[in-house]
Design an enzyme around this catalytic site. Structure first.
Site, PDB file in Angstrom:
ATOM      1  N   THR A 285       0.861  -1.187   0.000  1.00 17.54           N
ATOM      2  CA  THR A 285       0.000   0.000   0.000  1.00 17.54           C
ATOM      3  C   THR A 285       0.892   1.229   0.000  1.00 17.54           C
ATOM      4  O   THR A 285       2.085   1.136   0.270  1.00 17.54           O
ATOM      5  CB  THR A 285      -0.852   0.095   1.291  1.00 17.54           C
ATOM      6  OG1 THR A 285       0.019   0.344   2.406  1.00 17.54           O
ATOM      7  CG2 THR A 285      -1.637  -1.169   1.532  1.00 17.54           C
ATOM      8  N   ASP A 286       0.329   2.391  -0.261  1.00 16.34           N
ATOM      9  CA  ASP A 286       1.072   3.613   0.014  1.00 16.34           C
ATOM     10  C   ASP A 286       0.954   3.878   1.521  1.00 16.34           C
ATOM     11  O   ASP A 286       0.228   3.182   2.238  1.00 16.34           O
ATOM     12  CB  ASP A 286       0.544   4.792  -0.815  1.00 16.34           C
ATOM     13  CG  ASP A 286       1.609   5.894  -0.928  1.00 16.34           C
ATOM     14  OD1 ASP A 286       2.573   5.867  -0.134  1.00 16.34           O
ATOM     15  OD2 ASP A 286       1.479   6.772  -1.790  1.00 16.34           O
ATOM     16  N   TRP A 287       1.659   4.885   1.970  1.00 15.51           N
ATOM     17  CA  TRP A 287       1.761   5.182   3.412  1.00 15.51           C
ATOM     18  C   TRP A 287       0.361   5.292   4.037  1.00 15.51           C
ATOM     19  O   TRP A 287      -0.374   6.239   3.755  1.00 15.51           O
ATOM     20  CB  TRP A 287       2.542   6.483   3.600  1.00 15.51           C
ATOM     21  CG  TRP A 287       2.806   6.831   5.037  1.00 15.51           C
ATOM     22  CD1 TRP A 287       1.912   7.376   5.918  1.00 15.51           C
ATOM     23  CD2 TRP A 287       4.026   6.657   5.755  1.00 15.51           C
ATOM     24  NE1 TRP A 287       2.506   7.554   7.134  1.00 15.51           N
ATOM     25  CE2 TRP A 287       3.803   7.124   7.072  1.00 15.51           C
ATOM     26  CE3 TRP A 287       5.296   6.151   5.437  1.00 15.51           C
ATOM     27  CZ2 TRP A 287       4.805   7.110   8.055  1.00 15.51           C
ATOM     28  CZ3 TRP A 287       6.282   6.152   6.414  1.00 15.51           C
ATOM     29  CH2 TRP A 287       6.033   6.618   7.704  1.00 15.51           C
ATOM     30  N   ALA A 288       0.020   4.278   4.840  1.00 13.97           N
ATOM     31  CA  ALA A 288      -1.267   4.257   5.558  1.00 13.97           C
ATOM     32  C   ALA A 288      -2.482   4.372   4.650  1.00 13.97           C
ATOM     33  O   ALA A 288      -3.568   4.752   5.094  1.00 13.97           O
ATOM     34  CB  ALA A 288      -1.307   5.356   6.623  1.00 13.97           C
ATOM     35  N   SER A 289      -2.317   4.035   3.392  1.00 18.76           N
ATOM     36  CA  SER A 289      -3.470   4.199   2.494  1.00 18.76           C
ATOM     37  C   SER A 289      -4.564   3.172   2.794  1.00 18.76           C
ATOM     38  O   SER A 289      -5.700   3.346   2.371  1.00 18.76           O
ATOM     39  CB  SER A 289      -3.047   4.131   1.020  1.00 18.76           C
ATOM     40  OG  SER A 289      -2.569   2.854   0.689  1.00 18.76           O
TER      41      SER A 289
END
Ligand code: BGC
Length: 754
Positions: A285-289
């Site tokens: 995932t992207d950062w905390a997405s």
């Protein structure tokens, strides 16, 4: 954006290398089947908790002890943001020797345009239209980053970016899917090297999957509304090329497209990536997405976010904690299956085996590779090829050191070692940056007198006090070099702008300098195309350098004094005004395209009749053309194109179109031209772009020299997703251009038969 927290003790962050240097370097790459066997074997021994641990990526937080405890318990599969060989080795030693199964940890970092030696921002590199150079730049970055234990970078960013208000356009290869695909592939090859298990190879990450570059109004993280056909024809091709090039990982994007956040988007992650493209790499995932899907209003809580991410096809959760906190319960509650978890863990373990981490988890590259003379030389070459000459009236450039006695160097970017590195520079140190002022003094200071007056302390500076001094310096000089643009903080993630004019008093500075009547050379360093129509008008010559990185100064000094002839071409359209955005050359035609000459505001008589200015597709104030089109860039020499030939006759889908053109250097300098081939599919089952880049070639010629430039274009590459959502070449008539940019050029037509 988020806080990237570094609470590790300073002693650990100091790079001292020796401890593990006895560890042998990577073994030969293990065969595919052998890796699959190893994956299954290991998977068979893992508890559910250990599997979930592998799916968890963390950025260092809390105390060191906490970090090592998590590793010991097998609760972390990857760390991002550890940038120290000694720490990396200590983590690996803990994982290998003290966790139950000894699975090494994968260290990740955003190595975007260089690690220590900073290369031009990716948008600048794209202006070189040189995949070989881009590949070599990524190789340098990989060698330097791997010396600190980093084996995974979150790059290349291959989001097609058509709106320079979006700050992340700086990280992209610009607006064109083909150019982005070619350069993205080159970056992947550079990062990953010949074999992933070479200790200097780092896994690439094709990001952000997908459509993030189309954020509405260029405001970061904003929603996108890309229908499937547009997604497939424009935004997906660079990612398909990345998958084919063997990009080890993919990252989901932050945006929701037509209501579905990418991290929970089965269609793109499963149907397209896994089923259509048969991708066997790893998806993060992207950062905390994952948990941001709660804020989007797509998930009700972290458990729901974990389930939706896993169901969609995510393998690893970057820092949100959604997987580590919820997957076990979700299995117990039968909301997800352990089979799904196994699938994700397979993808993670496969990558760790491919990287050779089990055989050699430790760093063994000497620290001396950082900022090595070869790396700096490569960075300088990258700047030389990415600088674009936008204007050069009366051959103001190159400067002749024998004729120019006094040079005034002004502007906030002339000596801005931090800012010229651009966005996403966490590791490059400004102490190593060579600025234009320093380089001009060092290399040309004994031949010409240099007067330095910055006028403004930084790009947003509104203090008027320095302006008069700069004007005074200009008056004493034979030529004025004005370095303006953007500080690095003004582009990149979460740094969108609604106004793309020069910030602060820079525009006033250029105006005042121009009023001195001295030859004015404006050099722009920025993370995006700025709306500089006025400043271009006021300057005699304009060089666009984007943010050129560590070696920006020496390269620019050599360009200014003609040791190097600029050859960069715009990888993105430069608008005249923000209101024209989004603006890109490969648009579809309207039913009422603009005429060559439209009636603009000042020409419209009072009380003109409603339809008297024509009913055409253009802006009354900005017209229909950009400031500079895609693919544009001048040289100190001139080139002529002639004798365009295509192998005619009956072409079918299985044929290859052969195109040749004669390019001649008609000027006085050796130079390189980027020859571009564009095609238009004249009639389609859906409307097709007015032209699309299909090939390009950098051609170097001596004065007076000519060369036959040849292109092979398989007809199959004219395929597009048509009205039936099938990727096909539709037979019919095509128009072709071979040109110096996306406007004009030599043109001919051809036909593809059934
Ligand atoms: C960015 C990614 C980046 C990640 C890790 C995110 O905010 O969107 O491009 O790779 O952070 O730093």
């Amino acid at each position: 954006m988020k806080n990237k927290i570094y609470l590790l003790s300073a002693s650990l962050m100091v790079a001292t290398f020796s401890f593990f240097s006895c560890v042998s370097s990577g073994e030969k790459e293990t065969g595919k089947d052998e890796i699959e066997k190893k994956v299954e074997n290991l998977l068979g021994k893992m508890t559910l908790q250990e599997k979930i641990g592998q799916m968890n990526q963390l950025s260092p937080y809390g105390s060191e002890e906490e970090m090592y405890a998590l590793v010991k318990e097998g609760k972390v599969g990857s760390f991002l943001n550890i940038v120290n060989a000694e720490v990396a080795n200590k983590i690996q030693k803990t994982a290998v020797e003290q966790s139950r199964l000894g699975i090494p940890v994968l260290m990740a970092r955003d190595v975007i345009h260089g690690y220590k030696t900073i290369f031009p921002i990716c948008l600048g590199q794209a202006a070189s239209f040189n995949p070989d150079l881009v590949r070599e730049s990524a190789r340098v970055a990989a060698i330097e980053a791997s010396a600190d234990g980093i084996r995974w970078t979150f790059a290349p960013m291959i989001d097609v970016s058509r709106d320079p208000r979006w700050g992340r356009i700086a990280e992209s290869c610009g607006e064109d899917p083909y150019l982005t695909a070619v350069l993205g592939k080159a970056m992947i090859e550079g990062f990953q090297g010949d074999s992933l298990n070479d200790p200097t190879s780092i896994a690439a990450c094709a990001k952000h999957f997908v459509g993030y570059g189309a954020a509405e109004s260029g405001r970061d993280y904003n929603s996108t509304f890309l229908p499937e056909r547009l997604l497939r024809n424009v935004y997906l091709p660079p990612f398909e090329a990345a998958a084919k090039a063997g990009a080890a990982t993919f990252m989901t994007s932050f945006n929701d497209n037509d209501g579905v956040p990418s991290t929970g988007n089965k269609f793109i992650l499963k149907n397209v990536l896994r089923e259509e493209w048969k991708y066997d790499g790893m998806v993060v995932t992207d950062w905390a997405s994952a948990t941001e899907m709660i804020t989007h209003g797509f998930c009700k809580d972290a458990a729901d976010a974990a389930k939706k991410s896993l169901d969609a096809g995510v393998d690893m959760d970057m820092v949100s904690g959604a997987f580590s906190g919820n997957l076990e319960n979700l299995v117990k509650e039968n909301k997800i299956s352990e089979k799904q978890i196994d699938e994700a863990v397979r993808n993670i373990l496969r990558l760790k085996f491919r990287l050779g981490l089990f055989e050699n988890p430790y760093v063994s590259t000497p620290q001396s590779v950082k900022y090595s003379p070869e790396h700096l030389a490569k960075a300088k070459q990258a700047v030389e090829q990415s600088v674009i000459l936008l204007k050069n009236t009366n051959q103001t450039l190159p400067l002749n050191a024998d004729e120019v006695h006094t040079v005034a160097v002004v502007g906030p970017l002339a000596d801005a070692p931090h800012d010229q590195m651009g966005t996403w520079v966490f590791d490059g140190e400004k102490a190593h940056t060579q600025t234009p002022l320093a380089a001009l003094r060092a290399v040309y200071g004994d031949k010409v007198r240099i007067i330095y007056e910055p006028a403004l302390a930084y790009s947003r500076d509104k203090q008027t006090t320095g302006l008069a001094k700069a004007v005074n310096a200009a008056k004493q000089a034979d030529v004025v070099l004005a370095f303006v643009g953007e500080e690095s903080i003004l582009s990149g993630e979460a740094h969108s702008l609604a106004d793309l004019n020069l910030q602060g008093l820079q525009s006033e500075l250029i105006e005042k300098l121009s009023q001195t009547g001295k030859p004015l050379v404006t050099v722009v360093m920025a993370g995006r195309p700025l709306t500089i129509a006025k400043e271009v008008e006021e300057s005699d010559a304009v060089l666009y350098a984007f943010h050129p990185g560590t070696m920006g100064g020496p390269a620019l000094a050599d360009i200014l004094f003609g040791k190097v002839n600029p050859s960069g071409k715009t990888p993105v359209t430069f608008p005249k005004m923000v209101g024209q955005l989004p603006m890109y050359y490969a648009h579809n035609n309207t039913g009422r395209p603009a005429l060559e000459k439209e009636m603009l505001l000042d020409e419209i008589p009072m009380e003109a009749g409603q339809t008297s200015v024509g009913c055409r597709s253009f802006f009354l104030d900005a017209g229909s053309t950009p400031l500079f089109p895609f693919g544009y860039g001048l040289s100190y020499t001139t080139f002529s194109y002639g004798n365009l030939k295509i192998v005619s006759g009956k072409l079918t889908v299985s044929d290859t179109l052969k195109v040749s053109v004669e390019l001649k250097n008609t000027g006085r300098y050796e130079g390189t031209e980027v020859v571009q081939l564009y095609v238009q599919d004249k009639v389609g089952s859906v409307t097709r772009p007015v032209k699309e880049l299909k090939r390009f070639q950098r051609v170097n010629l001596q004065p007076g020299e000519s060369k036959q430039v040849m292109f092979d274009l398989p007809v199959s590459e004219l395929a597009f997703w048509n009205i039936d959502m099938k990727k096909v070449v539709e037979p019919g008539d095509f128009k072709l251009w071979v040109a110096s940019d996306s406007q004009g050029g030599l043109t001919t037509e051809f036909n593809v038969a059934e």
